[in-house]
Design an enzyme around this catalytic site. Structure first.
Site, short mmCIF file in Angstrom:
data_model
loop_
_atom_site.label_atom_id
_atom_site.label_comp_id
_atom_site.label_asym_id
_atom_site.label_seq_id
_atom_site.Cartn_x
_atom_site.Cartn_y
_atom_site.Cartn_z
N ARG A 41 0.50 -1.28 0.04
CA ARG A 41 -0.11 0.28 -0.35
C ARG A 41 0.68 1.49 0.05
O ARG A 41 0.16 1.87 -0.79
CB ARG A 41 -0.83 -0.12 0.84
CG ARG A 41 -2.09 1.66 1.40
CD ARG A 41 -3.03 1.00 2.48
NE ARG A 41 -2.68 1.30 3.70
CZ ARG A 41 -3.20 1.38 4.47
NH1 ARG A 41 -4.91 0.52 4.51
NH2 ARG A 41 -2.58 1.28 5.97
N LYS A 140 -2.77 7.12 1.28
CA LYS A 140 -2.53 7.55 2.88
C LYS A 140 -1.25 8.53 2.83
O LYS A 140 -0.05 8.17 3.02
CB LYS A 140 -2.21 6.09 3.16
CG LYS A 140 -2.13 6.42 4.96
CD LYS A 140 -1.97 5.08 5.41
CE LYS A 140 -2.00 4.92 7.01
NZ LYS A 140 -2.97 5.76 7.66
N GLU A 173 -16.12 6.47 6.32
CA GLU A 173 -15.35 5.55 7.41
C GLU A 173 -15.07 6.96 8.29
O GLU A 173 -15.59 7.49 8.52
CB GLU A 173 -13.56 5.70 6.86
CG GLU A 173 -12.97 6.95 6.63
CD GLU A 173 -11.46 6.18 5.47
OE1 GLU A 173 -11.20 5.27 5.96
OE2 GLU A 173 -11.03 6.86 4.42
#
Ligand code: PMP
Length: 282
Positions: A41, A140, A173
């Protein structure tokens, strides 16, 4: 190097512009949980923002293992950061010849055990999650102001956590956790396109749920669906699986963590303690 000696330039674009990416991992009893997935990721986030990580993946994996080994503790948190690097004061990343790579290994501060037994209360916050065409939440990135604002709002409302909607009002989220909903035995979680970080814990729970015979659906849902859900829980590397028992003053289900949530809390704990990338063999 020791914590006190670790330094970063004030000209690093990670500091100046939040131009960089990161990961948060856990080490359970000397084993790094889902190391390859987190490194994958990290490299995907890097690719998306056109950041060249100055080492191949295998070297990054080895650097994580070595940092944990030198730290010496068996149950720790890892924060891996790659910034655009040191450059001029302008935003142009071309002034940064080399990305900075930082791996921090430190003690983890866990949520109190009683929160997993009683559950947490949350509110939906006014701060919206950016849509995928603004800045993909799948990256991220070091730009966490959106999440920080949401966290401040939740805290000001006296809630433990916050739920973020997207600009259309669909649930995305938590402020740093993914969300799951249980209704009539079926498990729902929002799909990537609503604007979420596709959590590694989320993936783990979805796989675990399917393997345990549950039906898991990636579907959009609204606040109303949360209010009338049987169970709600958050997932994240730090939080693991944590029950949500109240949202905006509406009691979720019976007001206590439900059976499916409790099942995943247990199963997830079993998994983290029995798998992972081994750092210490004895
Ligand atoms: N959403 C956001 C915004 C996050 O920062 C995180 C990580 N704390 C998560 C979800 C959960 O991701 P993971 O399960 O990979 O830790």
């Amino acid at each position: 190097m020791p914590k006190e000696e670790a330094k970063i330039s004030v000209y690093d674009h990670g500091l100046l512009y939040g131009d960089g990416i990161f990961e948060g991992l856990r080490v359970y009893n000397g084993r790094i949980f889902k190391l390859e997935e987190h490194v994958d990721r990290l490299y995907e986030s890097a690719k998306s923002i056109m950041l060249t990580i100055p080492m191949p993946k295998q070297e990054m994996i080895a650097a994580h293992v070595e940092t944990v080994r030198q730290n010496g503790l068996r149950d720790v948190y890892i924060r891996s950061i790659v910034t655009r690097g040191v450059g001029s004061l302008g935003i142009d990343p071309r002034s940064c010849p080399k990305a900075s790579v930082i791996i921090i290994v430190d003690k983890i501060s866990l949520y109190p055990a009683e929160l997993y037994e009683k559950g947490i209360d949350v509110v939906t916050v006014a701060t919206r999650r950016p849509s995928v065409d603004v800045l993909s939440p799948r990256v991220k990135s070091l730009n966490y102001l959106n999440n920080v604002m949401a966290k401040i709002e939740a805290a000001r409302a006296g809630a433990f956590g916050g739920i973020m909607l997207n600009s259309e009002g669909y649930v995305t989220e938590g402020t740093a956790d993914n969300i799951f909903l249980v209704k009539k035995g079926i498990i729902y979680t929002p799909p990537g396109h609503v604007g979420i970080l596709q959590g590694i814990t989320r993936d783990t729970i979805m796989t675990m749920a399917t393997e345990s015979g549950y039906i898991v659906k990636e579907e959009v849902f609204t606040r109303h669906d949360i209010y009338v859900a049987d169970e709600i829980f958050f997932t994240g590397s730090g939080a693991e699986v944590i029950p949500v028992i109240n949202c905006d003053g509406r009691v979720i289900g019976t007001g206590a963590p439900g059976p499916i949530t409790r099942y995943f809390i247990e199963e997830y704990r079993k998994l983290v303690n029995s798998t992972g990338y081994t750092v210490f063999t004895s």
